[in-house]
Design an enzyme around this catalytic site. Structure first.
Site, PDB file in Angstrom:
ATOM      1  N   LYS A 157       5.746   0.986  -1.325  1.00 39.74           N
ATOM      2  CA  LYS A 157       4.788   0.061  -1.224  1.00 39.74           C
ATOM      3  C   LYS A 157       5.696  -1.219  -0.514  1.00 39.74           C
ATOM      4  O   LYS A 157       6.233  -1.842  -1.327  1.00 39.74           O
ATOM      5  CB  LYS A 157       3.860  -0.357  -2.251  1.00 39.74           C
ATOM      6  CG  LYS A 157       2.895  -1.349  -2.160  1.00 39.74           C
ATOM      7  CD  LYS A 157       1.848  -1.338  -3.012  1.00 39.74           C
ATOM      8  CE  LYS A 157       1.008  -2.537  -3.200  1.00 39.74           C
ATOM      9  NZ  LYS A 157       0.939  -3.481  -2.546  1.00 39.74           N
ATOM     10  N   CYS A 168      25.413 -42.229  -8.033  1.00 36.60           N
ATOM     11  CA  CYS A 168      25.549 -43.892  -7.755  1.00 36.60           C
ATOM     12  C   CYS A 168      25.002 -44.766  -8.757  1.00 36.60           C
ATOM     13  O   CYS A 168      25.369 -45.874  -8.782  1.00 36.60           O
ATOM     14  CB  CYS A 168      25.337 -44.266  -6.264  1.00 36.60           C
ATOM     15  SG  CYS A 168      23.322 -44.435  -6.101  1.00 36.60           S
TER      16      CYS A 168
HETATM   17  S1  IVH Z   1      -2.042   2.246   2.762  1.00 38.50           S
HETATM   18  C1  IVH Z   1      -6.829   1.973   3.180  1.00 38.50           C
HETATM   19  N1  IVH Z   1       0.716   2.519   2.344  1.00 38.50           N
HETATM   20  O1  IVH Z   1      -0.508  -2.662   0.127  1.00 38.50           O
HETATM   21  C2  IVH Z   1      -5.377   1.888   2.692  1.00 38.50           C
HETATM   22  N2  IVH Z   1      -0.423   0.239   2.201  1.00 38.50           N
HETATM   23  O2  IVH Z   1      -1.950  -3.954  -2.106  1.00 38.50           O
HETATM   24  C3  IVH Z   1      -4.537   1.405   3.527  1.00 38.50           C
HETATM   25  N3  IVH Z   1       1.142  -1.543   1.302  1.00 38.50           N
HETATM   26  O3  IVH Z   1      -3.345  -3.238   1.953  1.00 38.50           O
HETATM   27  C4  IVH Z   1      -3.092   1.223   2.857  1.00 38.50           C
HETATM   28  N4  IVH Z   1       2.815  -0.272   1.631  1.00 38.50           N
HETATM   29  O4  IVH Z   1      -0.895  -4.014   3.149  1.00 38.50           O
HETATM   30  C5  IVH Z   1      -0.503   1.595   2.466  1.00 38.50           C
HETATM   31  N5  IVH Z   1       2.917   2.648   2.061  1.00 38.50           N
HETATM   32  C6  IVH Z   1       1.643   1.896   2.124  1.00 38.50           C
HETATM   33  C7  IVH Z   1       1.841   0.500   1.842  1.00 38.50           C
HETATM   34  C8  IVH Z   1       0.699  -0.137   1.885  1.00 38.50           C
HETATM   35  C9  IVH Z   1       2.490  -1.625   1.505  1.00 38.50           C
HETATM   36  C10 IVH Z   1       0.132  -2.635   1.418  1.00 38.50           C
HETATM   37  C11 IVH Z   1      -1.292  -2.679   2.442  1.00 38.50           C
HETATM   38  C12 IVH Z   1      -2.060  -2.594   1.372  1.00 38.50           C
HETATM   39  C13 IVH Z   1      -1.765  -3.506   0.250  1.00 38.50           C
HETATM   40  C14 IVH Z   1      -2.401  -3.012  -0.745  1.00 38.50           C
END
Ligand code: IVH
Length: 731
Positions: free
Chosen positions: A139, A444
């Site tokens: 993530k 100072c």
């Molecule tokens: S999938 C409909 N994959 O995390 C689902 N999101 O907290 C689409 N994010 O909205 C998202 N890494 O901005 C997906 N490998 C990943 C991700 C990811 C970061 C973010 C994204 C999402 C948010 C949710």
């Protein structure tokens, strides 16, 4: 809980969560940790479930946070938008147009609890009823982006916005180096009538724009040097950078992108993994860290592995995303109002360490601001030993109710300077001492003053406090200001010997004077004087203005002011009202400029700097940004009438890409005098055109500069938006 109490708490939670959401998405300055936010949200969810009479469709539990710059919602006064109304509303908000998303851009359900991942897997398994697989991915901790490609060309880039409408940041996204403006044809692709292109005619691909730690550290060091508020973490730095007005600035921020979700009508893939693998062959940046898992055991292994390994990655991650891999099953599971049922995020807790606060130093900065810095008992945190942490200001100290001797929590969410986030009151020693924020300048001795609306204390002895004078001199010569090669120790030496007190005095120094000082040799004296001489001739007005070190005038503001007022005399004569008209200038900055010019010592210094030959007016050649070279990868070779650096800058300024080596992707070789024979041989072999300097200059002659936010020209007809309430067909 009693009904009234529940209602009260629900309202309280909604207010807190809305404020935090706005701070996070719009202002890029978070006011609470992700963990605290998620915990409050979960509390609200539970209360709304227990007391459904207080549930409301616009509760933060049902919405995704909005990053819209000039919130569409607020200006129309209505909530969100309905697809059926097809709002082709193209509004300018802080320089960004807004466009509806073809498919809503939702959030993800998240948890810190592994048993909830198990529950997710069970629900998915029950819903699907057949064998299926999971895609486990990092993530990425950045800001979400949605790219649309039409016929292999980047057509549009939208931020998440409020999930239904996003800010159009295409111009900025085009400056992110790993996002191709044109897709690459995979080797061996043979077009057929039914498949003329390797990619779908149109598709969306979503992902995250993030700032790697190295770029983040560089940016924040600069901001700290400029006494601009540093970004709290790489994620805020990424979202703030993506919303910059000047695409050239964006190019300098070192942003990167990773893509993780493809959408479109009838995409020719059966699994998510297949779609992303294909995207990678078209040159799109896709993470190579994803893994297909079959069992919950494998998912947990993946989580455990990355919980440790992520600390060695060059960018921030805040968890693991687990997705059902088969697209047909994703479709079958569908969405809730806020998130897909086929994916979930497991979030890592921010790392904390508990250690003892030994003492507090009070440091004076260039503008006289006094900052408390905590000295800690050294403690291991996220791979480094932490000994010092920022305490920001006296208000923050009071808020934490901190005492010398306390055990304190230190966090390092990607920030270069760790911060103290809490005090462990249960471990407070009986002899813990209340810290005393000094009344007088630690350097100072002048009594400190506190601005009404600022939490900071300042030493007002601007022209007498040695630390302030020295750091102003250092700032004046620094790379982003006059860019003179001189170490801090050199500047300190010149100041201590009474040779330089104000920046204009650098220009009166002679070689003989320098040679008479400790440590100076013929070569170093010549080099220093040459660098000074070059800088006075080549540094533009905006940088000179920035170099003056007027409080609150950072690099960006200096640029905006230079553009508006064109020369220093007009700026000095500007009224408060005229100053306030400049974008970027608020009351604090306007007052700071007025106060600076009201001081005769500053006016005299400007006269002396003018006499020394520094540039106090904007040059005619306005910096402009065009798209004339968009999608072109240009290799340069040989000597030109301007420096190679300037040539590269011209390529970038006109939307092109500069590459160091010739490949199939090269659009042309820009050849000056005596181009490298190897490069010539290679372009000939590949049939790549060679362009001369003169031809290139013709190429980038545009009749008019492209305005900052030009609507994307598009002849292609719009596809109908799905009707409200209609089942979303993603694949
Ligand atoms: S999938 C409909 N994959 O995390 C689902 N999101 O907290 C689409 N994010 O909205 C998202 N890494 O901005 C997906 N490998 C990943 C991700 C990811 C970061 C973010 C994204 C999402 C948010 C949710």
């Amino acid at each position: 809980m009693e009904v009234r109490e529940a209602q009260h708490r629900i309202e309280e939670l909604r207010t807190q969560l809305e404020a935090a959401t706005r701070a996070y998405y719009v202002d890029s300055v978070p006011i609470m940790s992700d963990y605290d936010f998620d915990m409050l949200l979960k509390e609200l969810e539970a209360l709304e479930k227990a007391f459904p009479q207080f549930d409301a469709p616009d509760s933060p539990t049902h919405k995704v946070g909005s990053d819209l710059s000039g919130s569409y919602k607020n200006r129309t006064g209505t909530a969100l938008f309905a697809y059926s109304k097809k709002p082709r509303q193209i509004e300018q908000a802080n320089g960004f147009e807004q466009h509806p998303h073809r498919y809503p851009m939702l959030s993800l359900g998240n948890t810190y609890d592994i048993s909830e991942i198990e529950a997710f897997a069970q629900r998915a398994s029950k819903g699907i009823g057949n064998a299926f697989t999971y895609s486990c991915e990092l993530k990425f901790d950045g800001t979400a982006i949605c790219l649309t490609y039409r016929h292999g060309k980047l057509f549009r880039a939208l931020t998440r916005g409020d999930g239904t409408i996003g800010d159009d940041v295409t111009r900025n996204v085009k400056r992110i180096k790993n996002i191709p403006q044109e897709l690459h044809r995979p080797l061996g692709f043979i077009p057929t009538a039914s498949r003329p292109e390797p990619w779908p005619e149109e598709f969306e691909i979503r992902g995250e724009i993030y700032m790697p730690y190295a770029a983040f550290d560089k940016l924040n060091s600069q901001r700290i040097h400029d006494e601009d508020q540093p970004f709290a973490n790489p994620r805020n730095a990424a979202s703030g950078s993506l919303k910059l007005i000047d695409p050239k600035e964006v190019a300098e921020r070192g942003l990167e992108c990773t893509l993780y979700h493809m959408l479109g009508e009838q995409l020719p893939f059966e699994t998510h993994k297949e779609a992303l693998t294909a995207a990678a062959t078209w040159g799109l940046p896709v993470s190579d860290k994803a893994r297909i898992c079959k069992t919950i055991g494998e998912i947990e292994e993946f989580i455990d592995h990355w919980d440790t390994e992520r600390k060695f990655l060059p960018f921030a991650t805040d968890g693991i995303v687990i997705k059902v891999n088969e697209l047909a099953y994703q479709k079958a599971l569908g969405f809730t109002a806020k998130a897909p049922r086929w994916a979930v995020a497991y979030k890592f807790k921010a790392e904390q360490a508990l250690t003892r606060l030994l003492s507090i130093d009070y440091q004076v900065g260039r503008t006289g601001a006094v900052t408390p810095v905590a000295n800690l008992e050294p403690v291991q945190l996220a791979g480094t030993v932490v000994k010092r942490a920022s305490l920001h200001n006296s208000e923050q100290m009071a808020l934490l109710d901190i005492r010398i001797g306390d055990m304190v929590y230190v966090e390092k969410g990607g920030e270069i300077i760790p911060k103290i986030t809490g005090v462990e009151l249960s471990q407070r020693p009986s002899d813990a001492r209340l810290p005393h924020f000094p009344d007088c300048c630690p350097d100072c001795g002048t009594p400190l003053v506190k601005d009404e609306d600022e939490a900071k204390s300042f030493c007002p002895n601007i022209n007498g406090c040695p630390t302030q004078i020295k750091s102003r001199l250092v700032h004046f010569l620094s790379r982003k200001a006059m860019n003179v090669i001189a170490g801090d120790a050199t500047i300190e030496q010149l100041y201590n010997l009474n040779l330089v007190d104000t920046p204009d005095e650098f220009y009166t120094l002679t070689k003989e004077q320098l040679l008479g000082l400790d440590g100076w040799k013929e070569r170093s004296a010549e080099r220093f004087l040459k660098s000074l001489d070059e800088s006075r001739k080549t540094t533009g007005f905006d940088k000179v203005l920035y170099a003056l070190g007027i409080r609150h005038i950072g690099e960006q503001t200096a640029k905006a002011i230079a553009k508006q007022f064109k020369d220093i005399d007009s700026l000095a004569a500007a009224s408060r009202e005229a100053l306030l008209e400049v974008e970027d200038i608020g009351e604090v900055i306007a007052d700071s400029i007025i106060a600076w010019f009201a001081d005769d010592r500053n006016k005299d210094m400007i006269s002396r700097l003018k006499a020394a030959g520094l540039q106090f007016e904007l040059e005619d050649k306005e910096e402009m940004t065009t798209d004339l070279l968009a999608g072109k990868t240009i290799v340069i070779s040989g000597n030109f009438s301007i420096s190679r650096e300037q040539m590269k800058e011209l390529i970038l300024m006109n939307g092109g890409k500069n590459s160091g080596s010739v490949s199939k992707k090269t659009t042309f070789l820009l050849a000056g005098e005596k181009p490298g024979p190897e490069k010539l041989k290679k372009v000939e072999a590949l049939g790549i055109p060679i362009v001369s300097e003169q031809e290139f200059m013709e190429m980038i002659k545009s009749p008019e500069p492209v305005p900052a936010a030009q609507p994307e020209a598009s002849g292609a007809p719009e596809k109908p938006e799905p009707k409200e309430g209609e089942q979303l067909s993603l694949f």
